[in-house]
Every structure is written in C-alpha cells, then in structure tokens.
Design a protein around this motif. Structure first.
Motif, PDB file in Angstrom:
ATOM      1  N   LEU A 245       0.836  -1.203   0.000  1.00 38.98           N
ATOM      2  CA  LEU A 245       0.000   0.000   0.000  1.00 38.98           C
ATOM      3  C   LEU A 245       0.871   1.253   0.000  1.00 38.98           C
ATOM      4  O   LEU A 245       0.657   2.185  -0.796  1.00 38.98           O
ATOM      5  N   LEU A 246       1.868   1.305   0.885  1.00 44.98           N
ATOM      6  CA  LEU A 246       2.745   2.465   0.960  1.00 44.98           C
ATOM      7  C   LEU A 246       3.536   2.652  -0.333  1.00 44.98           C
ATOM      8  O   LEU A 246       3.761   3.789  -0.774  1.00 44.98           O
ATOM      9  N   SER A 247       3.945   1.556  -0.956  1.00 47.21           N
ATOM     10  CA  SER A 247       4.705   1.647  -2.206  1.00 47.21           C
ATOM     11  C   SER A 247       3.859   2.236  -3.322  1.00 47.21           C
ATOM     12  O   SER A 247       4.336   3.062  -4.111  1.00 47.21           O
ATOM     13  N   VAL A 248       2.601   1.805  -3.410  1.00 56.94           N
ATOM     14  CA  VAL A 248       1.705   2.327  -4.448  1.00 56.94           C
ATOM     15  C   VAL A 248       1.486   3.821  -4.245  1.00 56.94           C
ATOM     16  O   VAL A 248       1.561   4.618  -5.195  1.00 56.94           O
ATOM     17  N   ILE A 249       1.221   4.204  -3.006  1.00 55.04           N
ATOM     18  CA  ILE A 249       0.965   5.619  -2.711  1.00 55.04           C
ATOM     19  C   ILE A 249       2.209   6.456  -2.999  1.00 55.04           C
ATOM     20  O   ILE A 249       2.137   7.526  -3.611  1.00 55.04           O
ATOM     21  N   GLN A 250       3.366   5.973  -2.574  1.00 55.00           N
ATOM     22  CA  GLN A 250       4.610   6.693  -2.814  1.00 55.00           C
ATOM     23  C   GLN A 250       4.893   6.827  -4.300  1.00 55.00           C
ATOM     24  O   GLN A 250       5.297   7.897  -4.779  1.00 55.00           O
ATOM     25  N   GLU A 251       4.680   5.766  -5.048  1.00 53.51           N
ATOM     26  CA  GLU A 251       4.941   5.797  -6.483  1.00 53.51           C
ATOM     27  C   GLU A 251       4.030   6.804  -7.173  1.00 53.51           C
ATOM     28  O   GLU A 251       4.449   7.527  -8.084  1.00 53.51           O
ATOM     29  N   TYR A 252       2.802   6.874  -6.728  1.00 55.72           N
ATOM     30  CA  TYR A 252       1.856   7.812  -7.346  1.00 55.72           C
ATOM     31  C   TYR A 252       2.186   9.258  -6.982  1.00 55.72           C
ATOM     32  O   TYR A 252       2.164  10.145  -7.838  1.00 55.72           O
ATOM     33  N   LEU A 253       2.485   9.496  -5.713  1.00 52.95           N
ATOM     34  CA  LEU A 253       2.771  10.866  -5.272  1.00 52.95           C
ATOM     35  C   LEU A 253       4.157  11.328  -5.687  1.00 52.95           C
ATOM     36  O   LEU A 253       4.414  12.531  -5.773  1.00 52.95           O
ATOM     37  N   GLY A 254       5.055  10.388  -5.897  1.00 53.14           N
ATOM     38  CA  GLY A 254       6.406  10.740  -6.309  1.00 53.14           C
ATOM     39  C   GLY A 254       7.315  11.146  -5.173  1.00 53.14           C
ATOM     40  O   GLY A 254       8.413  11.659  -5.387  1.00 53.14           O
ATOM     41  N   THR A 255       6.888  10.908  -3.946  1.00 56.40           N
ATOM     42  CA  THR A 255       7.681  11.265  -2.782  1.00 56.40           C
ATOM     43  C   THR A 255       7.205  10.460  -1.580  1.00 56.40           C
ATOM     44  O   THR A 255       6.162   9.797  -1.646  1.00 56.40           O
ATOM     45  N   LYS A 256       7.958  10.512  -0.506  1.00 53.56           N
ATOM     46  CA  LYS A 256       7.578   9.785   0.705  1.00 53.56           C
ATOM     47  C   LYS A 256       6.209  10.252   1.199  1.00 53.56           C
ATOM     48  O   LYS A 256       5.972  11.453   1.324  1.00 53.56           O
ATOM     49  N   PRO A 257       5.314   9.323   1.493  1.00 55.13           N
ATOM     50  CA  PRO A 257       3.996   9.724   2.004  1.00 55.13           C
ATOM     51  C   PRO A 257       4.012   9.930   3.508  1.00 55.13           C
ATOM     52  O   PRO A 257       4.871   9.398   4.218  1.00 55.13           O
ATOM     53  N   ILE A 258       3.047  10.704   3.992  1.00 60.19           N
ATOM     54  CA  ILE A 258       2.876  10.955   5.421  1.00 60.19           C
ATOM     55  C   ILE A 258       1.435  10.632   5.785  1.00 60.19           C
ATOM     56  O   ILE A 258       0.498  11.134   5.155  1.00 60.19           O
ATOM     57  N   LEU A 259       1.244   9.781   6.774  1.00 61.54           N
ATOM     58  CA  LEU A 259      -0.103   9.458   7.242  1.00 61.54           C
ATOM     59  C   LEU A 259      -0.705  10.676   7.935  1.00 61.54           C
ATOM     60  O   LEU A 259      -0.159  11.162   8.924  1.00 61.54           O
ATOM     61  N   THR A 260      -1.830  11.177   7.424  1.00 59.73           N
ATOM     62  CA  THR A 260      -2.428  12.389   7.976  1.00 59.73           C
ATOM     63  C   THR A 260      -3.847  12.184   8.489  1.00 59.73           C
ATOM     64  O   THR A 260      -4.430  13.112   9.056  1.00 59.73           O
ATOM     65  N   GLN A 261      -4.417  10.990   8.303  1.00 55.41           N
ATOM     66  CA  GLN A 261      -5.768  10.785   8.813  1.00 55.41           C
ATOM     67  C   GLN A 261      -6.065   9.300   8.984  1.00 55.41           C
ATOM     68  O   GLN A 261      -5.680   8.480   8.149  1.00 55.41           O
TER      69      GLN A 261
END
Length: 345
Positions: free
Chosen positions: A175-191
């Motif tokens: 899940l984190l890899s997909v989100i990171q790949e889409y955003l193009g940067t490290k993701p941050i859990l915000t909610q």
C-alpha cells in the motif's frame, strides 16, 4: 533547494509568466517555513494559505499540485518497502501497474480478508462516534431507534489509529509503495477515520452527498475500506473517472458541490463509477477527482478511511493522530519510517 533549482522545476510546466510568478511565491514561502514543525504549522495556519493554494490548483489546471510533489520528491526522496507480504490482494498487479491505474482512472481496487474487517467492527463498539447532523455522541451497535442521524463519525482519530488491525493496514508495504509511487515522494499518514451510515430517517437532504473535490492538502491520496458489504442499496462510494487529471469545464473550485446533472453535462455517463463491493474492498483514490457517497437505503455502510499526504501539517488546528498503543510490528515501523508516522505522535 536553491532558488535557481526551484525556478527550473516550475518552468518545466510551461505556465504563463503571471502564474509562474504566483507559484514561485507560494513555493518560496513554503521553503522558508519547512525548516521546523512550528514554522510549518504557522505557514499552513495563515488565513491566506488555503485560499492561495486552492486558487493556484485550479488556475494551473492542477500543475501546481504536481510541482509540489516534484519539490517534495527532490527534497525527501523515496523509501524502499517490503511488498512481499501485503495484507491487500491486488489480484496480482504490481506497484507500477497500480500506480498507472491511479494516474489513468484516479482509483485502483484491492481487497483485505473479511475476518480482519469483522475484528475491526467488533472493536468499533468501544469507540465514541458523533452523529453528523445532531452532534449527539453515540456508540456503534446501539439500538437503531436511539439514533437521530443517518451518519456518525469517530470522535477521535486516536481511537482509530490505536486499533491493531488499523496499524497493520497503515504499515502495509505494498500500500505504501503504491501511494509513494503515485505521489512521487515519501507519504505521510495524515488521517485515520471511521464512520458508519444507515437509514434511521427519510431525510436524506443533509446526508446524501453531492459530487465534490477534496482539497485538504497540496497533494494526497485517500484509502477507503468497506467494513461491510456494499451494494447499490448500502450507499456505495461514487467517483468520476479521469476528473482528477484536470480541472475540466466544470471548474468551480475546491469543495463546491455539483449535482448529478451538472456532472453528466461535463463527463461521459460511463465515467461515473459506482464502487459496489464485498466487505474488505479497498479503494485507493485521488479525491481531487469528483466523488460522493450515495445515501443508504437499506442496511448500513461501515467505512475505514486513511489519508496519506505530501506534507505533515495543515495548521495548528490539526492535532496528532495520538498513537499511544503501538503493536510490536508498529514499533518497528515507527523506528524504520518515522517520516511517514510523524503525525501520529
């Protein structure tokens, strides 16, 4: 990044000179504030900040949002996650394929085991919820006649993030890899959020959603998990395919509510996707695109919602998620990826 590098990054998007100047102004203000959490919170708390980046998002046809992703990617880079033992079944699709589906359609679908959902729903019975229209405090599973509103949301996100099953999901490597790949940067859990919707009265006017776009951050993804079976009668989530990629001819801005008729005048009918699915359905979605939830006609819809963004703070009115009871595996993730979970403590 120095000012010359920032200018080159913005110029890649071929904006008009006036828009380029406005975007550069925002980016430079951001860079001057990102050295400390306090300064960043002050930046996002300023009353002009949110209207400024909402305006830039729409005036640049979402190029501004991509510029911020590029900026964060250059500043923060990416993690390498273990994707070999995911709790989400994506039907054999790899990270690149899933990210491409997100880019093309605005969403992709997976599934988690229904038993995980059952355990999570059992834990919901200990959590306080607030009814959407009345603000009454209620519990999930209390007698139906005691509810006064069709929808109720968790009072505290801390109650959600401290559920062990939620901790497993927020740390899922694929899940984190997909989100990171889409955003193009490290993701941050915000909610981390939970809510349930049922039909306790016939007044759908305040509960039924109209199509709208979210804009809580410069760029983000949301993850919706159905914790109950969702058919047409249970209020499925709806999304307008491709509407995340450009402003389009509706173009009235963030959060503006649009009727079905308005959407269908601007988008093909086949682009309006109704996400029916069994318990455990996972929807990863770029909610810049138009979306809504249908009213529940029969039964109920129980939903877990996660959000991952490119920036940690959205002002001083956003408390931490309040993680105080991490599992052993969660403790390891906190050590390995403190950047992702900086909003949880």
């Amino acid at each position: 990044m120095n000012s010359m590098s920032v200018r080159d990054l913005v110029r890649n998007y071929n904006l008009s000179p006036d828009l380029e100047k406005e975007v550069l102004s925002y980016v430079m203000q951001y860079l001057s504030s990102c050295g400390s959490r306090d300064a960043l919170e002050n930046f996002y708390s300023h009353p002009d900040c949110k209207p400024f980046f909402h305006d830039l998002s729409f005036k640049t046809n979402f190029a501004f949002n991509s510029i911020m992703c590029d900026l964060m990617g250059k500043m923060q880079g990416k993690f390498v996650f273990d994707v070999s033992n995911s709790m989400i079944d994506f039907s054999g699709a790899d990270v690149g394929n899933l990210a491409n589906r997100l880019r093309e359609d605005g969403y992709c679908i997976g599934h988690i085991d229904g038993d995980v959902c059952t355990r999570l729903v059992d834990r919901m019975k200990t959590i306080q919820f607030k009814e959407k229209t009345t603000n009454n405090i209620v519990k999930y599973g209390q007698p139906k006649e005691t509810y006064t509103s069709n929808s109720a949301w968790c009072v505290s996100h801390a109650d959600v993030v401290n559920i062990p099953e939620v901790q497993e999901l927020i740390g899922d490597g694929k899940l984190l890899s997909v989100i990171q790949e889409y955003l193009g940067t490290k993701p941050i859990l915000t909610q981390t959020n939970l809510w349930f919707t049922h039909n306790v009265n016939t007044d759908f006017s305040t509960n039924a959603q109209l199509f709208h776009r979210d804009f809580d951050h410069e760029r983000w993804l949301k993850v919706f998990v159905y914790l109950s079976d969702v058919t047409r009668l249970n209020g499925p989530h709806c999304f307008v395919r491709h509407s995340h990629r450009e402003v389009g001819s509706v173009g009235r801005g963030a959060y503006t509510r649009e009727s079905d008729d308005t959407i269908l005048r601007h988008y093909p009918k086949e682009h309006v996707v109704m996400h029916e699915g069994r318990k455990g359905t996972v929807i990863i979605e770029d909610t810049r695109g138009y979306h809504k939830g249908l009213p529940v006609i029969d039964g109920e819809r129980i939903m877990l919602q996660l959000e991952y963004s490119i920036n940690p703070s959205y002002g001083r009115d956003q408390p931490s998620l309040g993680l105080v009871n991490p599992s052993e595996s969660m403790k390891e993730r906190l050590k390995s990826y403190p950047y992702i979970y900086q909003n949880t403590v």
